[in-house]
Every structure is written in structure tokens, then in C-alpha cells.
Design a protein around this motif. Sequence first.
Motif, PDB file in Angstrom:
ATOM      1  N   VAL A 111       0.973  -1.166  -0.137  1.00 19.87           N
ATOM      2  CA  VAL A 111       0.022   0.304  -0.125  1.00 19.87           C
ATOM      3  C   VAL A 111       1.273   0.856  -0.100  1.00 19.87           C
ATOM      4  N   ALA A 112       1.913   1.353   1.079  1.00 21.86           N
ATOM      5  CA  ALA A 112       2.508   2.262   0.876  1.00 21.86           C
ATOM      6  C   ALA A 112       3.941   2.666  -0.623  1.00 21.86           C
ATOM      7  N   MET A 113       3.750   1.755  -0.810  1.00 24.03           N
ATOM      8  CA  MET A 113       4.591   2.071  -2.853  1.00 24.03           C
ATOM      9  C   MET A 113       3.710   2.192  -3.778  1.00 24.03           C
ATOM     10  N   SER A 114       2.106   1.253  -3.123  1.00 25.93           N
ATOM     11  CA  SER A 114       1.191   1.730  -4.202  1.00 25.93           C
ATOM     12  C   SER A 114       0.799   2.917  -4.490  1.00 25.93           C
ATOM     13  N   THR A 115       0.804   3.460  -3.384  1.00 24.11           N
ATOM     14  CA  THR A 115       0.248   4.535  -2.956  1.00 24.11           C
ATOM     15  C   THR A 115       1.484   6.090  -3.566  1.00 24.11           C
ATOM     16  N   VAL A 116       2.128   6.031  -2.662  1.00 23.07           N
ATOM     17  CA  VAL A 116       3.565   6.832  -3.852  1.00 23.07           C
ATOM     18  C   VAL A 116       3.318   6.930  -4.838  1.00 23.07           C
ATOM     19  N   PHE A 117       3.672   5.890  -5.741  1.00 23.16           N
ATOM     20  CA  PHE A 117       3.423   5.664  -7.266  1.00 23.16           C
ATOM     21  C   PHE A 117       2.258   6.310  -7.686  1.00 23.16           C
ATOM     22  N   LEU A 118       1.094   6.249  -7.483  1.00 27.41           N
ATOM     23  CA  LEU A 118      -0.075   6.769  -7.744  1.00 27.41           C
ATOM     24  C   LEU A 118       0.293   8.432  -7.765  1.00 27.41           C
ATOM     25  N   VAL A 119       0.316   8.759  -6.837  1.00 26.93           N
ATOM     26  CA  VAL A 119       0.235  10.326  -6.615  1.00 26.93           C
ATOM     27  C   VAL A 119       1.113  10.699  -7.360  1.00 26.93           C
ATOM     28  N   ARG A 120       2.721   9.806  -7.908  1.00 21.42           N
ATOM     29  CA  ARG A 120       3.500  10.692  -8.211  1.00 21.42           C
ATOM     30  C   ARG A 120       2.967  10.333 -10.101  1.00 21.42           C
ATOM     31  N   LEU A 121       2.392   9.925 -10.441  1.00 27.85           N
ATOM     32  CA  LEU A 121       2.284   9.097 -11.433  1.00 27.85           C
ATOM     33  C   LEU A 121       1.787  10.465 -12.442  1.00 27.85           C
ATOM     34  N   PRO A 122       0.151  11.318 -11.967  1.00 27.86           N
ATOM     35  CA  PRO A 122      -0.039  12.753 -13.473  1.00 27.86           C
ATOM     36  C   PRO A 122       1.443  13.364 -13.439  1.00 27.86           C
ATOM     37  N   GLU A 123       1.932  13.451 -12.981  1.00 27.18           N
ATOM     38  CA  GLU A 123       3.938  14.104 -13.121  1.00 27.18           C
ATOM     39  C   GLU A 123       4.581  12.983 -14.426  1.00 27.18           C
ATOM     40  N   LEU A 124       4.476  11.632 -13.721  1.00 26.90           N
ATOM     41  CA  LEU A 124       5.391  10.638 -14.828  1.00 26.90           C
ATOM     42  C   LEU A 124       4.634  10.293 -15.831  1.00 26.90           C
ATOM     43  N   GLY A 125       3.244  10.543 -15.975  1.00 27.89           N
ATOM     44  CA  GLY A 125       2.766  10.365 -17.302  1.00 27.89           C
ATOM     45  C   GLY A 125       2.622   9.018 -17.442  1.00 27.89           C
ATOM     46  N   GLN A 126       1.288   8.909 -18.094  1.00 30.61           N
ATOM     47  CA  GLN A 126       0.386   7.835 -17.741  1.00 30.61           C
ATOM     48  C   GLN A 126       1.190   6.955 -19.050  1.00 30.61           C
ATOM     49  N   GLY A 127       1.991   6.917 -19.495  1.00 29.65           N
ATOM     50  CA  GLY A 127       2.439   6.017 -20.829  1.00 29.65           C
ATOM     51  C   GLY A 127       3.583   5.077 -19.395  1.00 29.65           C
ATOM     52  N   LYS A 128       3.685   5.793 -17.957  1.00 30.97           N
ATOM     53  CA  LYS A 128       4.664   4.697 -16.890  1.00 30.97           C
ATOM     54  C   LYS A 128       3.514   3.796 -16.682  1.00 30.97           C
ATOM     55  N   ALA A 129       2.037   4.001 -16.568  1.00 34.36           N
ATOM     56  CA  ALA A 129       0.967   3.615 -15.197  1.00 34.36           C
ATOM     57  C   ALA A 129       1.508   1.910 -15.056  1.00 34.36           C
ATOM     58  N   GLY A 130       1.935   0.994 -16.676  1.00 36.84           N
ATOM     59  CA  GLY A 130       2.210  -0.100 -16.206  1.00 36.84           C
ATOM     60  C   GLY A 130       3.567  -0.759 -15.837  1.00 36.84           C
ATOM     61  N   TRP A 131       4.764   0.471 -15.148  1.00 38.35           N
ATOM     62  CA  TRP A 131       5.603  -0.125 -15.057  1.00 38.35           C
ATOM     63  C   TRP A 131       5.932  -0.413 -13.638  1.00 38.35           C
ATOM     64  N   TYR A 132       5.205   0.302 -12.747  1.00 41.64           N
ATOM     65  CA  TYR A 132       5.102  -0.329 -10.933  1.00 41.64           C
ATOM     66  C   TYR A 132       4.995  -1.738 -11.226  1.00 41.64           C
ATOM     67  N   LYS A 133       3.759  -2.373 -12.185  1.00 41.96           N
ATOM     68  CA  LYS A 133       3.132  -3.784 -11.780  1.00 41.96           C
ATOM     69  C   LYS A 133       4.631  -4.639 -12.571  1.00 41.96           C
ATOM     70  N   GLY A 134       4.383  -4.594 -13.970  1.00 41.68           N
ATOM     71  CA  GLY A 134       5.167  -4.654 -14.899  1.00 41.68           C
ATOM     72  C   GLY A 134       6.933  -4.948 -14.150  1.00 41.68           C
ATOM     73  N   THR A 135       7.141  -4.022 -13.544  1.00 39.96           N
ATOM     74  CA  THR A 135       8.535  -4.280 -12.479  1.00 39.96           C
ATOM     75  C   THR A 135       8.338  -5.407 -11.389  1.00 39.96           C
ATOM     76  N   LEU A 136       7.466  -4.963 -11.009  1.00 41.63           N
ATOM     77  CA  LEU A 136       6.828  -5.800  -9.995  1.00 41.63           C
ATOM     78  C   LEU A 136       6.916  -7.164 -10.061  1.00 41.63           C
ATOM     79  N   ILE A 137       6.038  -7.667 -10.798  1.00 39.28           N
ATOM     80  CA  ILE A 137       5.759  -9.010 -11.383  1.00 39.28           C
ATOM     81  C   ILE A 137       7.225  -9.666 -12.409  1.00 39.28           C
TER      82      ILE A 137
END
Length: 421
Positions: free
Chosen positions: A129-155
Amino acid sequence: MSKSLPFQPDAAVSAREGELRAFLLRFIGLTLLSGVTIGMNKVLATLLGLHLHVSNFQLAAISSAETLAMALGTIPAGYILSRGNPKHLYAGVSLSLALAFCVLPWLPGWQWVALLMFLVGLCISLRIVAMSTVFLVRLPELGQGKAGWYKGTLILGMQFLGPLCGNYLIAQLGLKAGFLISALMFAILALLGWQVLPDNTAPRKPAGQGALPGAASLRELLRLPIVRVTYLFEILASFTASSVGVFSILLAIRVLHWPAHHSVWLMAVQGLSCVLVLLFLGRFVLASRYREQLYGGAHLAIMGALLILGLWPSSIAYLAASVLLGLGLGVNNLVNTDNIARAPVDKARVSAHLTLFGMVGGTAGALAAGRLADLTGLRNVFLIWLAPWLAAWLVFHGSRWLRRAPPAAIPSLAPTAESAP
């Protein structure tokens, strides 16, 4: 002074882009190492259960105890995190996990292993929850093109690199040494998390932004066809993935008679196939004019993998099934995520539901597979799993293809005034 004014915005933009790149690289590195550690621990726990000579159901109980605890801990973790410091919480939980994995290999029975894995799951839920929340908070700045990077890297870490590392450590150093190295990695993650994560998770809202639009309550959400379809296929996917993940090692050892240190490759091939889809095929799948056909085809691929696992016990067939399953699960997740992103719903509420349903589905899948394996045989479990997939496919894909009706546009998925009860 006037000559320096045009330069200052460029410098500020450049500095901000540099900060975002640095954050993304550090965060993805932390995610990858976290996934590797979780994947290692899955292999370690499974082989520890085999070392204790447990039954199929007892092995499933050990594996599902962690997932069940993660499901139960998700909502409390969000409550705790909203009132705490993610940096402190992540570091403290990681150190607690390091201590737990120092103790695990010396426990006397499978019940104690399952109990400690349950406590481990509670800790991991807070980390996720800590990591996913931090990533979602920064995602608008990072761009939606990076939306799959967190889950893809985790998997990538959980289902490919982690199992391979765990398998190698056990083969070279032994089971107990593998647990001690895992404990050391949790300690390293505590230090890295302290450097990467912020002191709070307050979102940065644009001026004048109001409440999130769209359906929010479960009843409102379930009135939307796209939500019902997404929830169903995500639950089926987690149900299936957990069953195959728990028993793929047993399939390789007991059915294919592979050496124990080679058995992890079935899990690794599935994970790598899924990661390749998530990281590299998102634009191809989501922008395709045949998107709905690819979605239905992904579910057919999953059913094909289950059929192969149940009927054709050979190394080549099982490796092909692992590839099919990974590709199918990857496309399923891509389309589901994009559908929800475009649907008129409260994204935070849907994300919480999907996380909870996925964990509950994973727990139920592992436990049900363990019980059925004891009653009917391990390979027959995958044939039984075909039934809900086939029913769902016929209802949501077969009827559409038979009617040759075009897929409904996302904006039309919301209930209209005429259709409301």
C-alpha cells in the motif's frame, strides 16, 4: 535581468524532469528488488513445506496464509498509512520481515510456518500500500505511459527473477541459508525505502479540482457492465494464477520428474511472458482495432494453457502452457486496467476493490486447488478450472461474436436514465 528571464523557466523544467527521472529510476529499482524478495520467498516457503513433508492442502495453506493476510491487511494498511510516515512505516516493516525470515526455517511444523507467513502477509500489505500509493501520487507527473511500469517491474521480480534467485540460493547454499539471505535483503530494502520514499503521501491536486467523479459505491459500480466484466475476469485471473503458481513446482517435480532446482522454470516462464506484455505490448493491444478480439483471445489462451496442463504432461507442452498463461494474463490485465481508466468511476475505489478481490481470489484459488488436488489428482484441478472460464467466455465473448455486434464504446457503459431501475 531581462535576459535571464527566458532561461529560468527552461532551467526549472529541466531540473523538474531530472528529479522525476531520478525518482522513477530509484522507485523502479526499489520495486524490482522488492519483487525479487517476494518471489524468492514463495519458492523458499514452498520448498520448506516439501521439506516438512506436507500434503497438497497443507502446502496450499502455507502459500495462501500470506495472501489471505495481505487481503485482510489492505484496508487497515491504508488507514495507517494515511496517518503515518510511509518512509518510517516501510523501513520498520521491512526490518520486522527480516527478523521473521531468520526464524522461519527453524519452525517445527507446517502450522507454525503458516502462522508466521500470515504475519508476514500483514507486514507486506503495508509495504504494498505504501509503494502503490506513492506511485499513484506521482503518476500524473510521470505520465500515463508509465502506468504499467510499477506492476510490470513487480511481476518481473516476483515471478521471474525472484524464483530463479531463490532456486539458485537453495541449490548452492541450502534452504536455511536461503532464508537468511532473504532476511538480509529485507534489511537492505529498509535502507533503500528510507532513501526513496517521501515523508507523506498527500496528493498534489490542481487548483479547483473537486471530488473524484463517477460511480463510487459497490452497488453503483456493479451497475456498470464494464465494471462487472473487469471484476469477474480479474478474480478469475488471480484465482488461476495463484493455483498455477503454487502447484507449478509440484507439476515439474512429480509429473515431469524434473530436478528440484529446474522446477522453478515453469513459474519463471509464465512470469516473464506476462511482464513482456505489460511493459512492451500495451500500446499495440490497447490501440488495436481488434482490441476486443485480442481480449477474448487472451482468455482463450488461458483456457488453452489449463487444458494443456491437465491433458498433456510433457516438458515442451508445459512450457508452452506457461507462455500461453503469461500472455493471456498480461493482455487481460492491460485491457481491464485501460477499461477502468476510461470508465466513469471513482478510480481509487475501484483500485481498492480490485486489490482486495485479487487477493481473496488468489487465496481461494490456492486453497481450493489444494483440496481438489488431494481429492481428484493434481492435473485434474486445471481441467476443473476450465469450467468457470468457459462459462464467462461464452457469456461475455461468445454471445457477442455470434451476434457479430461491435464492442460498446466506453462512454456508453454508464447506465442511462432509461435503463436505471
